[in-house]
Enzyme design. Structure first.
Site, PDB file in Angstrom:
ATOM      1  N   LYS A   1     -11.048  23.961  72.422  1.00 24.76           N
ATOM      2  CA  LYS A   1     -11.573  23.208  73.576  1.00 24.76           C
ATOM      3  C   LYS A   1     -11.839  24.195  74.703  1.00 24.76           C
ATOM      4  O   LYS A   1     -10.982  24.451  75.553  1.00 24.76           O
ATOM      5  CB  LYS A   1     -10.534  22.145  73.977  1.00 24.76           C
ATOM      6  CG  LYS A   1     -11.125  20.927  74.626  1.00 24.76           C
ATOM      7  CD  LYS A   1     -10.114  19.787  74.626  1.00 24.76           C
ATOM      8  CE  LYS A   1     -10.488  18.704  75.600  1.00 24.76           C
ATOM      9  NZ  LYS A   1     -11.779  18.088  75.352  1.00 24.76           N
TER      10      LYS A   1
HETATM   11  N1  PMP Z   1     -15.189  15.913  71.226  1.00 21.98           N
HETATM   12  C1  PMP Z   1     -15.216  16.500  72.423  1.00 21.98           C
HETATM   13  C2  PMP Z   1     -16.346  17.390  72.770  1.00 21.98           C
HETATM   14  C3  PMP Z   1     -14.193  16.235  73.339  1.00 21.98           C
HETATM   15  O1  PMP Z   1     -14.216  16.819  74.544  1.00 21.98           O
HETATM   16  C4  PMP Z   1     -13.158  15.363  72.981  1.00 21.98           C
HETATM   17  C5  PMP Z   1     -12.076  15.048  73.960  1.00 21.98           C
HETATM   18  N2  PMP Z   1     -11.100  16.032  73.961  1.00 21.98           N
HETATM   19  C6  PMP Z   1     -13.161  14.793  71.704  1.00 21.98           C
HETATM   20  C7  PMP Z   1     -14.206  15.094  70.849  1.00 21.98           C
HETATM   21  C8  PMP Z   1     -12.057  13.895  71.260  1.00 21.98           C
HETATM   22  O2  PMP Z   1     -10.863  14.632  71.127  1.00 21.98           O
HETATM   23  P1  PMP Z   1      -9.454  13.950  71.294  1.00 21.98           P
HETATM   24  O3  PMP Z   1      -9.464  12.749  70.427  1.00 21.98           O
HETATM   25  O4  PMP Z   1      -8.494  14.985  70.798  1.00 21.98           O
HETATM   26  O5  PMP Z   1      -9.273  13.614  72.715  1.00 21.98           O
END
Ligand code: PMP
Length: 303
Positions: free
Chosen positions: A162
């Site tokens: 991320k």
């Molecule tokens: N894709 C992106 C680009 C994101 O920023 C997120 C949010 N973190 C997600 C998918 C979903 O991830 P998560 O379920 O771990 O929050």
């Protein structure tokens, strides 16, 4: 937790001025450094997690997984920090207490020190903030459009980390979608298959099965995995496969998953509406179950 070490570096000294928002101020203030690589080049790693009010008090959903992912994302971009997952969890609960939050969105950010060369700085910093954010989308059901912007190729950067810089693409996709009157964008992967929305993962339902994109080109979220596990427990078949944009022209239902958006119903994709009301789809049952689980109201909560 000190945000910035006021150290000596070649980009400014105590006599140096910088122009910030209309004023000439000393560059070496105690704020976030204007020379931070994160500001200039997007080199930073972050997380987003939600704390929910539960019968047993405030609870951060899947805190351990989120902080493990933060440390891993930071490491992938050479910004190691000196905290363990346990310490980060403790700091986050302390932050919630200090702000008197019973429910909140928590945003940790590992950001870089000062370095203008295109090499990761040797020092890194940690910030954690939180705010009340009951809903990500205003709309009850979202209208999506397939964007011209695409997910980065997996060889162009670690796409399962991320990393802040990646979000420029996602923001451009959302902005252009909204300029056309939609709520958000779906991005294709570099091969032209459906990847995900700008900030969430995508599922669709057809003939009593759920489909979602495989991990290779997406940011495979913690919520996506939670939903896959819940679906399996509920006897719902989930197939991970490459999805062509054409397939989305006649589907029974669809939803997005992510920490911020939770389980969000999709109303339409471009001019194609989903066939069934959300409550009548697997997505509807999963959204209810997810809500019960995160708020600790289900016996078998997936914490
Ligand atoms: N894709 C992106 C680009 C994101 O920023 C997120 C949010 N973190 C997600 C998918 C979903 O991830 P998560 O379920 O771990 O929050």
């Amino acid at each position: 937790m000190s945000l910035i070490k006021n150290r000596l570096h070649p980009y400014s000294n105590k006599h140096t001025y910088a122009f910030i928002d209309g004023n000439f101020v000393k560059a070496s203030t105690n704020g976030i450094s204007i020379h931070s690589q994160s500001l200039h080049y997007g080199l930073a790693a972050f997380e987003g997690m939600r704390a929910y009010k539960t019968p047993a008090g405030v609870h951060i959903f899947k805190a351990r997984q989120h902080f493990d992912r933060l440390l891993e994302s930071a490491k992938r971009i050479f910004l190691d920090i000196n905290y363990t997952t346990d310490e980060l969890i403790d700091i986050s609960y302390e932050l919630l207490k200090k702000n008197d939050f019973e429910a909140a969105y928590i945003r940790p950010l590992v950001f870089a020190g000062d370095r203008m060369e295109l090499l990761p700085s040797e020092d890194s910093h940690l910030m954690i903030c939180a705010w009340r954010w009951p809903k990500y989308f205003k709309a009850q059901e979202v209208r999506l459009t397939i964007s011209d912007y695409r997910r980065p190729h997996p060889k162009s950067m670690p796409i399962n980390a991320k990393v802040s810089g990646q979000y420029v693409t996602n923001m451009l996709a959302t902005k252009t979608a909204q300029m056309k009157g939609f709520d958000d964008a779906i991005l294709l992967d570099s091969e032209g298959y459906i990847a995900q929305s700008a900030g969430a993962n995508f599922f669709y339902e057809k003939d009593n099965q759920l489909f979602t994109s495989p991990k290779k080109h997406i940011f495979a979220g913690i919520t996506r995995q939670t939903i896959i596990e819940m679906a399996k427990e509920m006897g719902i078949k989930v197939v991970e496969k490459k999805i062509s944009p054409k397939e989305l022209q006649n589907i029974d239902g669809a939803f997005l998953t992510g920490t911020a958006v939770e389980v969000k119903p999709v109303k339409s994709i471009d001019e194609h509406h989903v066939n069934l009301p959300f409550e009548e789809t697997f997505g509807g049952s999963l959204a209810k179950r997810y809500h019960l689980s995160v708020s600790g109201k289900e016996v078998s909560s997936i914490i």
